[in-house]
Design a protein around this motif. Structure first.
Motif, PDB file in Angstrom:
ATOM      1  N   UNK A 594       0.826  -1.209   0.000  1.00 48.47           N
ATOM      2  CA  UNK A 594       0.000   0.000   0.000  1.00 48.47           C
ATOM      3  C   UNK A 594       0.858   1.255   0.000  1.00 48.47           C
ATOM      4  N   UNK A 595       1.903   1.273   0.807  1.00 47.74           N
ATOM      5  CA  UNK A 595       2.771   2.452   0.885  1.00 47.74           C
ATOM      6  C   UNK A 595       3.531   2.660  -0.413  1.00 47.74           C
ATOM      7  N   UNK A 596       3.934   1.576  -1.068  1.00 48.49           N
ATOM      8  CA  UNK A 596       4.597   1.714  -2.363  1.00 48.49           C
ATOM      9  C   UNK A 596       3.635   2.254  -3.415  1.00 48.49           C
ATOM     10  N   UNK A 597       2.396   1.773  -3.405  1.00 50.43           N
ATOM     11  CA  UNK A 597       1.406   2.305  -4.339  1.00 50.43           C
ATOM     12  C   UNK A 597       1.148   3.779  -4.072  1.00 50.43           C
ATOM     13  N   UNK A 598       1.109   4.131  -2.798  1.00 51.99           N
ATOM     14  CA  UNK A 598       0.837   5.521  -2.448  1.00 51.99           C
ATOM     15  C   UNK A 598       1.960   6.441  -2.921  1.00 51.99           C
ATOM     16  N   UNK A 599       3.200   5.957  -2.831  1.00 51.73           N
ATOM     17  CA  UNK A 599       4.343   6.766  -3.250  1.00 51.73           C
ATOM     18  C   UNK A 599       4.589   6.679  -4.752  1.00 51.73           C
ATOM     19  N   UNK A 600       4.310   5.489  -5.331  1.00 52.51           N
ATOM     20  CA  UNK A 600       4.519   5.241  -6.770  1.00 52.51           C
ATOM     21  C   UNK A 600       5.883   5.737  -7.229  1.00 52.51           C
ATOM     22  N   UNK A 601       6.905   5.376  -6.458  1.00 48.04           N
ATOM     23  CA  UNK A 601       8.257   5.801  -6.789  1.00 48.04           C
ATOM     24  C   UNK A 601       9.072   4.689  -7.412  1.00 48.04           C
ATOM     25  N   UNK A 602      10.379   4.913  -7.480  1.00 46.47           N
ATOM     26  CA  UNK A 602      11.284   3.940  -8.090  1.00 46.47           C
ATOM     27  C   UNK A 602      12.083   3.160  -7.061  1.00 46.47           C
ATOM     28  N   UNK A 603      11.901   3.504  -5.774  1.00 48.23           N
ATOM     29  CA  UNK A 603      12.556   2.766  -4.693  1.00 48.23           C
ATOM     30  C   UNK A 603      11.493   2.396  -3.674  1.00 48.23           C
ATOM     31  N   UNK A 604      11.785   1.403  -2.842  1.00 44.96           N
ATOM     32  CA  UNK A 604      10.828   0.959  -1.841  1.00 44.96           C
ATOM     33  C   UNK A 604      10.471   2.112  -0.908  1.00 44.96           C
ATOM     34  N   UNK A 605       9.179   2.367  -0.744  1.00 40.37           N
ATOM     35  CA  UNK A 605       8.720   3.532   0.008  1.00 40.37           C
ATOM     36  C   UNK A 605       9.150   3.481   1.465  1.00 40.37           C
ATOM     37  N   UNK A 606       9.106   2.310   2.093  1.00 41.97           N
ATOM     38  CA  UNK A 606       9.474   2.215   3.499  1.00 41.97           C
ATOM     39  C   UNK A 606      10.961   2.481   3.708  1.00 41.97           C
ATOM     40  N   UNK A 607      11.809   1.842   2.907  1.00 41.91           N
ATOM     41  CA  UNK A 607      13.248   2.068   3.061  1.00 41.91           C
ATOM     42  C   UNK A 607      13.622   3.509   2.718  1.00 41.91           C
ATOM     43  N   UNK A 608      13.011   4.039   1.672  1.00 45.38           N
ATOM     44  CA  UNK A 608      13.316   5.410   1.272  1.00 45.38           C
ATOM     45  C   UNK A 608      12.912   6.388   2.363  1.00 45.38           C
ATOM     46  N   UNK A 609      11.739   6.173   2.950  1.00 42.96           N
ATOM     47  CA  UNK A 609      11.275   7.036   4.035  1.00 42.96           C
ATOM     48  C   UNK A 609      12.227   6.988   5.227  1.00 42.96           C
ATOM     49  N   UNK A 610      12.654   5.784   5.601  1.00 38.97           N
ATOM     50  CA  UNK A 610      13.562   5.642   6.739  1.00 38.97           C
ATOM     51  C   UNK A 610      14.912   6.296   6.462  1.00 38.97           C
ATOM     52  N   UNK A 611      15.423   6.125   5.244  1.00 38.15           N
ATOM     53  CA  UNK A 611      16.739   6.666   4.915  1.00 38.15           C
ATOM     54  C   UNK A 611      16.753   8.190   4.912  1.00 38.15           C
ATOM     55  N   UNK A 612      15.582   8.794   4.736  1.00 39.92           N
ATOM     56  CA  UNK A 612      15.496  10.249   4.758  1.00 39.92           C
ATOM     57  C   UNK A 612      15.042  10.768   6.120  1.00 39.92           C
ATOM     58  N   UNK A 613      15.247   9.923   7.134  1.00 39.89           N
ATOM     59  CA  UNK A 613      15.014  10.362   8.504  1.00 39.89           C
ATOM     60  C   UNK A 613      13.567  10.381   8.929  1.00 39.89           C
ATOM     61  N   UNK A 614      12.700   9.660   8.181  1.00 40.94           N
ATOM     62  CA  UNK A 614      11.290   9.613   8.553  1.00 40.94           C
ATOM     63  C   UNK A 614      10.563  10.892   8.163  1.00 40.94           C
TER      64      UNK A 614
END
Length: 614
Positions: A594-614
């Motif tokens: 669901x989070x990946x669909x919501x972001x529709x990006x090119x990287x995993x939404x959860x990992x990307x979110x965490x790597x940018x400090x939440x």
């Protein structure tokens, strides 16, 4: 029904984060263990219609017309309708309200069944057919100060102490069965409760307050999440289910609250999942953090790292909900199994296996937690894990699927070895910790990557394959882009997705984890499609730029969980749940999709979110 057994997906899940129960469509509690999730069963009719035992609760002359959860809770509400009556029953494990404990979901250790008549007059019946110790004996009840006490410590109490005055028959014999009923007029209510920890609760004088406190405690926890994107209802409900699988005393996550629900009717793939697996670590930490539940994420990681410290680098893949080792498998031969699916097992033989991927899961979880919170605990234990992975990553292992037909070089295991070294390097760089062999870890990271690209990728097939030298598809490899090993639109990733769909896809949205006939996993017989892989295909397709297809799959899968919104480990092609239920990693994969669909990006939404400090 299969052989008189309700469909697995028709059971409702109740939990207070200390133990759990499954309630059948007809109102009977058919699975519950005491005094905690992994204790012996008290009710096990889900595994044996004759011997298992259950707590029946119904309305005479009425039928169930609707059932579902009170929003954002694990409180089950069932409406019974008859010609002359209408009754609403609330089934729940009582929990304390916010402010009395750290999380707002604190177990009272009381299973409550409360009926309220909304129209006419109704006869409500309760029959407690307990069979303690995995149905090896009859219950033995004794009246005591307004309650009924069972030898195992269970205490059965009624509203205002009325229960023992309404028992039909002897209650002190060897086969006593507390049977109670009452007649309710419009606006009247009645409750029966089971104190499963033998704490000596007073009779239930105010079930309405218990219900209100329980609803408030669950909603106070759920309200921390502000997520309102794609699949918000399913995401928030899945989060509540996962909270119900977090053991209150340790913070550890159960894979599922059941044992031996079959992956194929009549088959032998029946396992005990009432334990904690490392494979759930990173996704659980990421999901909890992303949905605003930092406290639970921290407790879970602390528990995980504490177990790692105890084992000093040797990482068993599974351990008990309170920590410590898991017993080997024991077959309960006296139980027929769900729909005749034998054997029924307790304990889990995977505890003695070597599973290389566990090192990567733990490091990925620690990296995610640090990325969001800036905190890191258990550093020495983490670094020991990395060093142990250095020693062992070139060895074959049992793999994530825990095969029992010999170890091999699983591509997924090597992928997580790469994750282990990658996260270790990045974590050490982020924390600035000195004295670590970073040069060696970087070298190992590159060595694993080079080997994966050479031996894990099969150029003839045009895809990454299950193990070195194989041409078999494996659903676990859908995580290749989700972990950042390759971009989601890399031709090798796209080829892998197509290979998995061609070999393992079924019915549009379902994906099997592998083909049991060609994988040689050491267990005979087929199995259902793997729901975790089915949701991970959604995430992988988003990263591949195929968002419309991913959304269609997501909506199709979510619709199959209605009306209770619960997922087992697997699903058959005709839409029936299979395997233990509800399954943590299925709900985790749903949240990730669901989070990946919501972001529709090119990287995993959860990992990307965490790597940018939440």
């Amino acid at each position: 029904m299969a052989g008189g057994f309700p469909p697995i997906g028709a059971y409702a899940f109740l939990s207070d984060c200390h133990t759990a129960a499954l309630v059948a469509p007809g109102g009977a509690v058919e699975w519950m263990c005491a005094p905690r999730f992994d204790g012996p069963s008290v009710f096990a009719r889900i595994l044996d219609r004759r011997l298992g035992g259950a707590w029946e609760f119904d309305v005479a002359g009425a039928r169930v017309e609707g059932r579902g959860y009170v929003d954002e809770t694990l409180v089950l509400r069932t409406r019974w309708v008859g010609r002359d009556c209408e009754v609403v029953v609330h089934d729940f494990f009582a929990t304390s309200p916010p402010g009395t404990g750290g999380s707002g979901v604190v177990p009272v250790r009381l299973l409550v069944r409360w009926a309220r008549c909304e129209r006419g007059r109704a006869v409500v019946r309760s029959r407690v057919l307990a069979r303690p110790d995995y149905a090896t004996r009859e219950a033995r009840w004794t009246p005591r100060d307004g309650v009924l006490a069972e030898e195992s410590g269970l205490l059965l109490t009624g509203m205002n102490g009325q229960l023992d005055g309404q028992i039909d028959g002897q209650i002190d014999g060897p086969a006593a069965r507390p049977l109670a009923e009452t007649t309710l007029g419009e606006g009247e209510s009645w409750a029966v409760a089971l104190d499963y920890a033998g704490q000596g609760h007073a009779p239930v004088s105010d079930p309405e307050r218990l219900l209100a406190d329980t609803v408030r405690s669950w909603r106070s926890w759920s309200s921390r999440s502000a997520y309102d994107g794609v699949g918000a209802r399913q995401v928030r409900h899945s989060a509540v289910v996962l909270r119900g699988l977090l053991f209150d005393e340790s913070g550890g996550l159960l894979a599922a609250p059941t044992t031996s629900l079959p992956e194929w009717l009549g088959g032998q793939r029946n396992w005990d999942y009432r334990y904690v697996w490392h494979r759930d670590a990173a996704l659980m930490v990421l999901a909890l953090l992303r949905l605003g539940h930092r406290e639970e994420a921290g407790r879970y990681l602390t528990f995980l790292l504490g177990q790692c410290a105890i084992h000093e680098g040797d990482l068993p893949p599974v351990f008990g909900v309170g920590g410590g080792p898991v017993a080997g498998e024991t077959v309960l031969g006296h139980l027929e199994g769900y729909a005749g699916s034998r054997p029924v097992r307790i304990g889990n033989g995977a505890a003695g296996q070597h599973q290389l991927d566990g090192y990567g899961h733990v490091l990925d979880a620690a990296m995610a937690y640090h990325g969001v919170t800036g905190e890191l605990s258990g550093g020495p234990a983490l670094w020991r894990l990395v060093e142990r992975a250095r020693e062992r990553w070139r060895e074959p292992d049992a793999g994530i699927w825990e095969v029992r037909d010999g170890e091999r070089h699983w591509t997924y295991s090597k992928l997580y070895a790469w994750v282990c070294f990658d996260r270790a390097v990045r974590l050490a760089e982020a924390t600035g910790e000195h004295g670590l062999p970073l040069a060696e870890w970087r070298a190992e990271r590159e060595a694993v990557r080079a080997e994966l690209l050479e031996r894990g990728y099969n150029a003839d097939v045009g895809a990454f394959t299950q193990s070195y030298g194989s041409d078999q598809a494996d659903g676990s490899l859908l995580r290749l882009p989700l972990l950042g090993f390759l971009d989601g639109d890399d031709p090798r990733v796209l080829g892998t997705l197509d290979h998995i769909q061609a070999r393992l896809g079924e019915g549009g949205a379902l994906v099997h984890r592998y083909d049991p006939e060609t994988t040689r996993d050491g267990v005979d017989g087929p199995e259902g499609a793997f729901l975790m892989c089915s949701f991970e295909m959604v995430s992988a397709l988003v990263l591949a730029g195929r968002t419309a297809e991913a959304r269609d799959r997501f909506e199709t899968l979510c619709a199959r969980a209605e009306p209770l919104g619960l997922f087992a480990e697997e699903m058959t092609g005709d839409g029936h749940m299979a395997g233990n239920y509800p399954q943590a990693f299925t709900h985790l994969a749903l949240i990730e999709a669901a989070l990946n669909l919501d972001a529709s990006g090119t990287v995993d939404a959860l990992h990307d979110w965490a790597e940018h400090g939440g």
